[in-house]
Design a protein around this motif. Structure first.
Motif, PDB file in Angstrom:
ATOM      1  N   ASP A 172       0.833  -1.211   0.000  1.00  0.00           N
ATOM      2  CA  ASP A 172       0.000   0.000   0.000  1.00  0.00           C
ATOM      3  C   ASP A 172       0.863   1.254   0.000  1.00  0.00           C
ATOM      4  O   ASP A 172       0.604   2.223  -0.734  1.00  0.00           O
ATOM      5  CB  ASP A 172      -0.923  -0.029   1.226  1.00  0.00           C
ATOM      6  N   THR A 227      -7.840   0.997   6.864  1.00  0.00           N
ATOM      7  CA  THR A 227      -7.056   1.421   5.702  1.00  0.00           C
ATOM      8  C   THR A 227      -7.793   1.094   4.408  1.00  0.00           C
ATOM      9  O   THR A 227      -7.833   1.903   3.477  1.00  0.00           O
ATOM     10  CB  THR A 227      -5.674   0.748   5.697  1.00  0.00           C
ATOM     11  N   GLY A 228      -8.374  -0.110   4.353  1.00  0.00           N
ATOM     12  CA  GLY A 228      -9.133  -0.494   3.169  1.00  0.00           C
ATOM     13  C   GLY A 228     -10.275   0.464   2.887  1.00  0.00           C
ATOM     14  O   GLY A 228     -10.498   0.875   1.735  1.00  0.00           O
ATOM     15  N   SER A 235      -8.725   2.143  -4.895  1.00  0.00           N
ATOM     16  CA  SER A 235      -9.877   1.328  -4.509  1.00  0.00           C
ATOM     17  C   SER A 235      -9.556  -0.161  -4.587  1.00  0.00           C
ATOM     18  O   SER A 235      -9.974  -0.947  -3.727  1.00  0.00           O
ATOM     19  CB  SER A 235     -11.079   1.654  -5.399  1.00  0.00           C
ATOM     20  N   THR A 244      -6.567  -1.510  -4.248  1.00  0.00           N
ATOM     21  CA  THR A 244      -5.696  -1.782  -3.096  1.00  0.00           C
ATOM     22  C   THR A 244      -6.522  -1.861  -1.819  1.00  0.00           C
ATOM     23  O   THR A 244      -6.287  -2.718  -0.959  1.00  0.00           O
ATOM     24  CB  THR A 244      -4.623  -0.695  -2.950  1.00  0.00           C
ATOM     25  N   GLY A 245      -7.507  -0.969  -1.701  1.00  0.00           N
ATOM     26  CA  GLY A 245      -8.397  -0.989  -0.538  1.00  0.00           C
ATOM     27  C   GLY A 245      -9.171  -2.279  -0.429  1.00  0.00           C
ATOM     28  O   GLY A 245      -9.365  -2.814   0.678  1.00  0.00           O
ATOM     29  N   THR A 246      -9.609  -2.810  -1.563  1.00  0.00           N
ATOM     30  CA  THR A 246     -10.325  -4.089  -1.565  1.00  0.00           C
ATOM     31  C   THR A 246      -9.426  -5.207  -1.048  1.00  0.00           C
ATOM     32  O   THR A 246      -9.845  -6.042  -0.230  1.00  0.00           O
ATOM     33  CB  THR A 246     -10.811  -4.430  -2.990  1.00  0.00           C
ATOM     34  N   LEU A 294      -6.852  -4.962   0.988  1.00  0.00           N
ATOM     35  CA  LEU A 294      -6.597  -4.806   2.421  1.00  0.00           C
ATOM     36  C   LEU A 294      -7.837  -5.145   3.242  1.00  0.00           C
ATOM     37  O   LEU A 294      -7.733  -5.732   4.332  1.00  0.00           O
ATOM     38  CB  LEU A 294      -6.134  -3.386   2.718  1.00  0.00           C
ATOM     39  N   ALA A 295      -9.021  -4.768   2.745  1.00  0.00           N
ATOM     40  CA  ALA A 295     -10.255  -5.076   3.470  1.00  0.00           C
ATOM     41  C   ALA A 295     -10.473  -6.585   3.533  1.00  0.00           C
ATOM     42  O   ALA A 295     -10.845  -7.127   4.590  1.00  0.00           O
ATOM     43  CB  ALA A 295     -11.441  -4.388   2.796  1.00  0.00           C
TER      44      ALA A 295
END
Length: 378
Positions: free
Chosen positions: A15, A75-76, A158, A160-162, A164-165
């Motif tokens: 990230d 963070t996600g 987005s 990358t957020g997916t 991490l989530a």
């Protein structure tokens, strides 16, 4: 379960590195002045410091599990908010919360790892985690630049957020049964003033700061030097990848056993010397082959230094205070990046001058470490 923690460490740094090549152009596209664009890049590291400290405190009080899961999920979620950016000031606010949320993850992950690693293997474990950091440093920038050029910065963040989530949800279930019940603390938690009076922790924090100080200088000055020499702009990315590959080889090859057999201070000294010498030589290099060779040496120095400062931290703490120590440790990491680029920029140094000054500074730190150790023995 250590393998899963290594994956978390990889994506936490992924990230960070994925945003490096795209954030300043994105800020400019939103109408930011050069000052605001630089502030948008630096805001992440500044708020990251506070996240690191909070993570360390909570890890000691409640254990690293909850703050690790929360950091990944938060963070996600924040990464999806980049699509709401309408101007430089809204971007600054998003960058602040991104750095704050991301800062919660790394100290908790390393605390989790350290508390579950046998002391006799702590050097090798730190080397393997360093390999995942190095891999993120290679893959992240390429992913960010390529994905953003084919779609958009908002979609890149987005995605990358997916990742991490999803990782946060997996961590919630995978690590839940692995938590260790916190026993009542028999002594008062270490304050920051106590930590810097601890010789081992002070050496660890100093190593973390100057390690990332040199990284900040490289990130700022290396593209300028490549441009001055008339090489293609892509060469700066290849040079950084070369250093990352060299570091990963040291981290993963059988040579990593040395980090459990040799005293951390000795490998710390070697790391500082190799990195300082590399930067000093880089200031006078003008050939592509020479620069690639120098970056290989720099990567070897990095690979010696990273496990050393982790081992020093582990050796100087007990489990009940390790989270707080890692929080400050990674706060010094973030501070070093900001200080490195700001220091050379404030002095208006050329690329060669910046490398020479930083190389000399790392050499001076190595000499100071050796002198302090010699006095201690006497």
């Amino acid at each position: 379960m250590r393998s899963f923690i290594y994956i978390i460490i990889f994506f936490a740094f992924f990230d960070l590195f994925a945003q490096l090549p795209i954030m300043s152009p994105f800020a400019v596209s939103l109408g930011a002045t050069p000052f605001l664009a630089g502030l948008a890049v630096g805001m992440y590291s500044l708020s990251n410091i506070f996240g690191n400290i909070v993570s360390g405190v909570v890890s000691d009080r409640k254990g690293p599990y909850a703050i690790l899961v929360f950091g990944l999920l938060a963070t996600g979620i924040v990464l999806f908010s980049y699509s709401l950016s309408t101007g430089p000031y809204s971007l600054l606010a998003i960058r602040f919360f991104h750095g704050l949320a991301a800062g919660l993850t790394v100290p908790a992950a390393f605390t989790y790892l350290a508390n579950r690693t046998d002391h006799s293997r702590r050097g090798k474990s730190a080397a393997v985690s360093g390999a995942f950091v190095g891999l993120a440093a290679i893959v992240g920038p390429a992913y960010g630049a390529i994905f953003a050029s084919r779609s958009s910065v908002e979609q890149t963040m987005s995605f990358t957020g997916t990742l991490l989530a999803v990782l946060g949800v997996l961590a919630f279930f995978a690590l839940k049964g692995q938590t260790i019940k916190k026993e009542p603390q028999s002594s008062k938690p270490l304050a920051f003033s106590d930590m810097i009076r601890n010789r081992g922790l002070l050496q660890s924090f100093t190593g973390a700061f100057f390690l990332m100080f040199s990284q900040g200088v490289l990130a700022y000055m290396l593209p300028l030097k490549v441009e001055e020499l008339g090489f293609e702009s892509e060469m700066s990315g290849l040079l950084l990848s070369t250093f990352g590959i060299a570091a990963i080889l040291v981290f993963l090859l059988p040579v990593n056993r040395l980090f459990d057999k040799i005293r951390p201070l000795h490998t710390l000294f070697a790391g500082f010397i190799l990195m300082g010498l590399s930067l000093f030589l880089l200031s006078g290099s003008s050939s592509a082959l020479g620069m690639y060779s120098i970056m290989c040496t720099y990567g070897i120095g990095f690979a010696f230094l990273f496990p050393s400062i982790n081992s020093l931290l582990i050796d100087s703490t007990e489990a009940e205070s390790r989270g707080r120590a890692y929080g400050y440790f990674y706060a010094f990491f973030s501070l070093g990046v900001v200080a490195g680029s700001s220091f050379t920029g404030a002095l208006a140094l050329s690329a060669d001058q910046g490398f020479a000054v930083t190389g000399g500074l790392l050499g001076a730190v190595a000499a100071a470490v050796a002198l302090i150790e010699k006095k201690k023995r006497q």
